[in-house]
Design an enzyme around this catalytic site. Structure first.
Site, PDB file in Angstrom:
ATOM      1  N   GLU B 141       0.825  -1.224   0.000  1.00  0.00           N
ATOM      2  CA  GLU B 141       0.000   0.000   0.000  1.00  0.00           C
ATOM      3  C   GLU B 141       0.854   1.268   0.000  1.00  0.00           C
ATOM      4  O   GLU B 141       0.536   2.256  -0.669  1.00  0.00           O
ATOM      5  CB  GLU B 141      -0.908  -0.010   1.241  1.00  0.00           C
ATOM      6  CG  GLU B 141      -1.870   1.144   1.336  1.00  0.00           C
ATOM      7  CD  GLU B 141      -2.980   1.077   0.282  1.00  0.00           C
ATOM      8  OE1 GLU B 141      -3.779   0.134   0.342  1.00  0.00           O
ATOM      9  OE2 GLU B 141      -3.026   1.961  -0.580  1.00  0.00           O
ATOM     10  N   LYS B 217       5.203   4.502 -10.012  1.00  0.00           N
ATOM     11  CA  LYS B 217       3.892   4.223  -9.407  1.00  0.00           C
ATOM     12  C   LYS B 217       2.883   3.792 -10.464  1.00  0.00           C
ATOM     13  O   LYS B 217       2.031   2.935 -10.216  1.00  0.00           O
ATOM     14  CB  LYS B 217       3.418   5.451  -8.644  1.00  0.00           C
ATOM     15  CG  LYS B 217       4.285   5.703  -7.405  1.00  0.00           C
ATOM     16  CD  LYS B 217       4.086   7.079  -6.806  1.00  0.00           C
ATOM     17  CE  LYS B 217       4.987   7.263  -5.584  1.00  0.00           C
ATOM     18  NZ  LYS B 217       5.001   8.655  -5.107  1.00  0.00           N
ATOM     19  N   GLY B 311       5.688  11.243   3.842  1.00  0.00           N
ATOM     20  CA  GLY B 311       5.773  11.640   5.245  1.00  0.00           C
ATOM     21  C   GLY B 311       5.897  10.405   6.107  1.00  0.00           C
ATOM     22  O   GLY B 311       5.416   9.330   5.738  1.00  0.00           O
TER      23      GLY B 311
HETATM   24  N1  NAP Z   1       9.832   9.000   3.091  1.00  0.00           N
HETATM   25  C1  NAP Z   1       8.596   8.879   2.581  1.00  0.00           C
HETATM   26  O1  NAP Z   1       7.732   9.707   2.826  1.00  0.00           O
HETATM   27  C2  NAP Z   1       8.266   7.689   1.721  1.00  0.00           C
HETATM   28  C3  NAP Z   1       6.953   7.543   1.238  1.00  0.00           C
HETATM   29  C4  NAP Z   1       6.607   6.425   0.471  1.00  0.00           C
HETATM   30  C5  NAP Z   1       7.583   5.492   0.183  1.00  0.00           C
HETATM   31  N2  NAP Z   1       8.865   5.663   0.617  1.00  0.00           N
HETATM   32  C6  NAP Z   1       9.867   4.637   0.324  1.00  0.00           C
HETATM   33  O2  NAP Z   1      10.182   3.948   1.511  1.00  0.00           O
HETATM   34  C7  NAP Z   1      11.542   3.542   1.509  1.00  0.00           C
HETATM   35  C8  NAP Z   1      12.237   4.088   2.712  1.00  0.00           C
HETATM   36  O3  NAP Z   1      12.180   5.497   2.681  1.00  0.00           O
HETATM   37  P1  NAP Z   1      12.879   6.387   3.797  1.00  0.00           P
HETATM   38  O4  NAP Z   1      12.387   7.753   3.609  1.00  0.00           O
HETATM   39  O5  NAP Z   1      12.738   5.743   5.107  1.00  0.00           O
HETATM   40  O6  NAP Z   1      14.399   6.309   3.307  1.00  0.00           O
HETATM   41  P2  NAP Z   1      15.699   6.423   4.240  1.00  0.00           P
HETATM   42  O7  NAP Z   1      15.428   7.382   5.348  1.00  0.00           O
HETATM   43  O8  NAP Z   1      16.825   6.660   3.332  1.00  0.00           O
HETATM   44  O9  NAP Z   1      15.801   4.983   4.888  1.00  0.00           O
HETATM   45  C9  NAP Z   1      16.287   3.856   4.226  1.00  0.00           C
HETATM   46  C10 NAP Z   1      17.176   3.112   5.192  1.00  0.00           C
HETATM   47  O10 NAP Z   1      17.529   1.857   4.642  1.00  0.00           O
HETATM   48  C11 NAP Z   1      18.890   1.637   4.972  1.00  0.00           C
HETATM   49  N3  NAP Z   1      19.497   0.628   4.108  1.00  0.00           N
HETATM   50  C12 NAP Z   1      20.145   0.767   2.933  1.00  0.00           C
HETATM   51  N4  NAP Z   1      20.565  -0.425   2.480  1.00  0.00           N
HETATM   52  C13 NAP Z   1      20.198  -1.353   3.399  1.00  0.00           C
HETATM   53  C14 NAP Z   1      20.360  -2.755   3.521  1.00  0.00           C
HETATM   54  N5  NAP Z   1      20.979  -3.461   2.573  1.00  0.00           N
HETATM   55  N6  NAP Z   1      19.856  -3.368   4.621  1.00  0.00           N
HETATM   56  C15 NAP Z   1      19.222  -2.662   5.571  1.00  0.00           C
HETATM   57  N7  NAP Z   1      19.054  -1.336   5.513  1.00  0.00           N
HETATM   58  C16 NAP Z   1      19.514  -0.676   4.435  1.00  0.00           C
HETATM   59  C17 NAP Z   1      19.510   2.997   4.824  1.00  0.00           C
HETATM   60  O11 NAP Z   1      20.749   3.061   5.469  1.00  0.00           O
HETATM   61  P3  NAP Z   1      21.828   4.170   5.015  1.00  0.00           P
HETATM   62  O12 NAP Z   1      21.198   5.475   5.300  1.00  0.00           O
HETATM   63  O13 NAP Z   1      22.999   3.846   5.847  1.00  0.00           O
HETATM   64  O14 NAP Z   1      22.032   3.946   3.551  1.00  0.00           O
HETATM   65  C18 NAP Z   1      18.459   3.859   5.498  1.00  0.00           C
HETATM   66  O15 NAP Z   1      18.606   3.916   6.874  1.00  0.00           O
HETATM   67  C19 NAP Z   1      12.120   4.029   0.191  1.00  0.00           C
HETATM   68  O16 NAP Z   1      12.111   2.976  -0.720  1.00  0.00           O
HETATM   69  C20 NAP Z   1      11.183   5.136  -0.212  1.00  0.00           C
HETATM   70  O17 NAP Z   1      11.123   5.298  -1.612  1.00  0.00           O
HETATM   71  C21 NAP Z   1       9.203   6.737   1.399  1.00  0.00           C
END
Ligand code: NAP
Lengths: 168, 329
Positions: B141, B217, B311
């Protein structure tokens, strides 16, 4: 301006087509397309030929009469009504890339026409914007015309912003 | 019969931490719906935290050096858990590292919930087959529309409808830029700078403004909700960088505005992301960072959803609802 489609009956002999075309240009008609319907040839070797013309609507009758006077049988003619209309925004170097060529390509299709164009004059060397309105003989033809517009504009690096409503 | 639902969180960034917080904060409400659960593992890029008896609030305070040595793949292979929440960064070309994580979790019989678009864009049908073969669920979702419900809305609440088209605003950053250009008559670059200062646009905004994120998307929507079998390359993409304030001016004279619209339509066969003219009165003409989607079906006809596309808490909402859907009592 009107788009008219006429079907004339021509004998399978040289010089026949010219008799039909001469009055068209005399009355200022712009020929958009000529289609020989060879598959509909009669046993007497008469071929129906469909000619689509863009012409001042007040001169249609005179033109048809002139074709008949030239000894050509006009089987039918009818004005094509443009029933589907849509607008789109063009953003880019519209003028530098020969706007009239873009319009001509649509008008030449025979099924669609640029009926309105509103241009926002650009500052020097800045991209300009135009709202272009296109009409066509039907919904599908309008989609074809929009496809053509997109193609022409892609080659000229002009962004086409189409409307969302699919009910053209 | 599962007694305690064991949860592994893979990727502990904004979303991973957000979900952990909600799981701890709203434990009672959520447990009322699905039964007892605990977070048994948290995987970061350079370390992991694992406790088969469950990790508590302390996990939220953990930073780089606090994690134990070990890799995500080690945890997937050795730890026992029922559901993995995969929230590592998106890579829409190769889908990694998420693709490996999700495949291995499904393979070992764990459900997967993800917000990561990459693996689904690259290998949707393969992952679904894998889930089915292992009798587990793959829920996503949060990949489309963040907190705005779409996937389960269509699958559950519109079940029995044929979906003709789904189109709308799938990227909040682009929508912010366009709606500010509209209201303030500013140039694209001026608004982009403002959006960066506010943290709405990333330092490198390419992924959003070129329409790449929206296209990803569109691929997920087409495959998951319209039963298509398409890839990223099938989507026609045009971003918003060429749009000028004058374009808004000319559009406004006819009561139109401009929005970046992702569209999947069975009827016109269109699969595209492009700026479109829309009436200022159209329900999709939302402003700010909102997302909005119009679903057209044979029975219910038109449905419009509007919500926050990103968010921390908003995206966690989608993940939690997937969790409840899987384990609902
Ligand atoms: N933020 C939003 O509002 C949002 C909304 C919808 C969807 N998403 C999606 O949700 C996902 C996460 O977003 P986010 O905003 O949380 O990104 P983020 O803050 O960059 O978090 C991703 C985390 O995954 C870690 N990571 C990288 N490689 C890994 C591995 N092999 N094993 C375990 N952890 C690993 C990263 O570590 P490092 O920092 O050390 O690389 C980072 O802490 C993304 O795919 C994004 O497109 C985000």
């Amino acid at each position: 301006m009107a788009i008219v489609s006429i079907v004339v009956e021509l004998k399978d002999q040289p010089g026949q087509l010219l008799r039909a075309l001469e009055p068209i240009s005399r009355y200022g008609g712009n020929i958009l397309g000529i289609l020989h319907q060879r598959e509909k040839m009669t046993p007497l070797k008469i071929i129906p030929v469909e000619i689509s013309i863009k012409i001042d609507e007040n001169r249609v009758e005179d033109m048809i009469n002139a074709i008949k006077e030239n000894g050509v049988n006009v089987r039918s003619y009818n004005e094509i009504r443009l029933v589907a209309t849509t607008s789109a925004l063009l953003v880019g170097h519209i003028i530098h890339t020969d706007l009239s060529d873009t319009v001509r390509k649509i008008d030449k299709t025979g099924y669609a026409e640029v009926i309105d164009m509103h241009i926002n004059m650009p500052q020097l060397n800045e991209p300009s914007t135009a709202m272009i309105t296109i009409s066509a003989t039907g919904k599908e033809k309008l989609q074809d015309a929009m496809k053509l517009l997109n193609e022409v504009c892609r080659n000229k690096d002009i962004l086409v912003i189409e409307p969302l409503n699919e009910e053209y | 019969m599962i007694t305690v639902i064991k949860i592994a969180i893979i990727g502990f960034g904004v979303i991973g931490r957000g979900v952990a917080e909600v799981l701890l904060e709203k434990k009672e409400e959520i447990q009322n719906r699905i039964g007892e659960y605990s977070i048994v593992a948290v995987c970061e890029k350079d370390g992991v935290a694992y406790n088969p008896d469950g990790l508590g609030w302390e996990v939220l305070k953990m930073k780089g050096g606090d994690f134990s040595e070990g890799s995500t793949v080690d945890i997937i292979e050795t730890a026992e858990f029922d559901v993995a929440i995969e929230v590592t960064p998106t890579d829409i070309k190769k889908g990694e590292p998420g693709l490996t994580h999700i495949s291995e979790c499904l393979e070992k019989g764990s459900h997967v919930i993800t917000s990561n678009k990459g693996p689904l864009v690259v290998a949707y049908s393969k992952l679904q087959e894998l889930a089915e073969r292992n009798e587990v669920q793959l829920m996503f979702e949060a990949t489309v529309g963040g907190g705005m419900p779409l996937i389960k809305l269509v699958r559950n609440d519109l079940a029995g409808n044929e979906i003709d088209s789904i189109r709308g605003i799938l990227n909040g950053t682009c929508n912010y830029i366009l709606s500010r250009m509209e209201s303030e008559k500013l140039t694209y670059n001026q608004v982009l700078t403002e959006a960066k200062e506010l943290g709405i646009a990333e330092a490198d905004p390419t992924y959003d403004v070129e329409g790449i994120d929206s296209a990803a998307k569109v691929v997920i929507i087409a495959n998951a909700l319209l039963n298509m079998d398409i890839t990223y390359d099938d989507v026609e993409i045009e971003g918003i960088t060429a749009i000028t304030p004058e374009a808004f001016e000319v559009a406004m004279e006819r009561d139109y505005t401009i929005r970046l619209i992702g569209e999947v339509s069975r009827e016109t066969g269109s699969l595209k992301v492009s700026p479109r003219l829309i009436s200022t009165h159209h329900p999709l003409a939302v402003t700010g960072t909102l997302n909005a989607v119009q679903i057209r079906t044979d029975l219910a006809k038109d449905i419009v959803v509007i919500g926050r596309g990103a968010g921390q808490k908003e995206t966690s909402s989608a993940i939690i609802s997937d969790l409840i859907e899987i384990f609902r009592k």
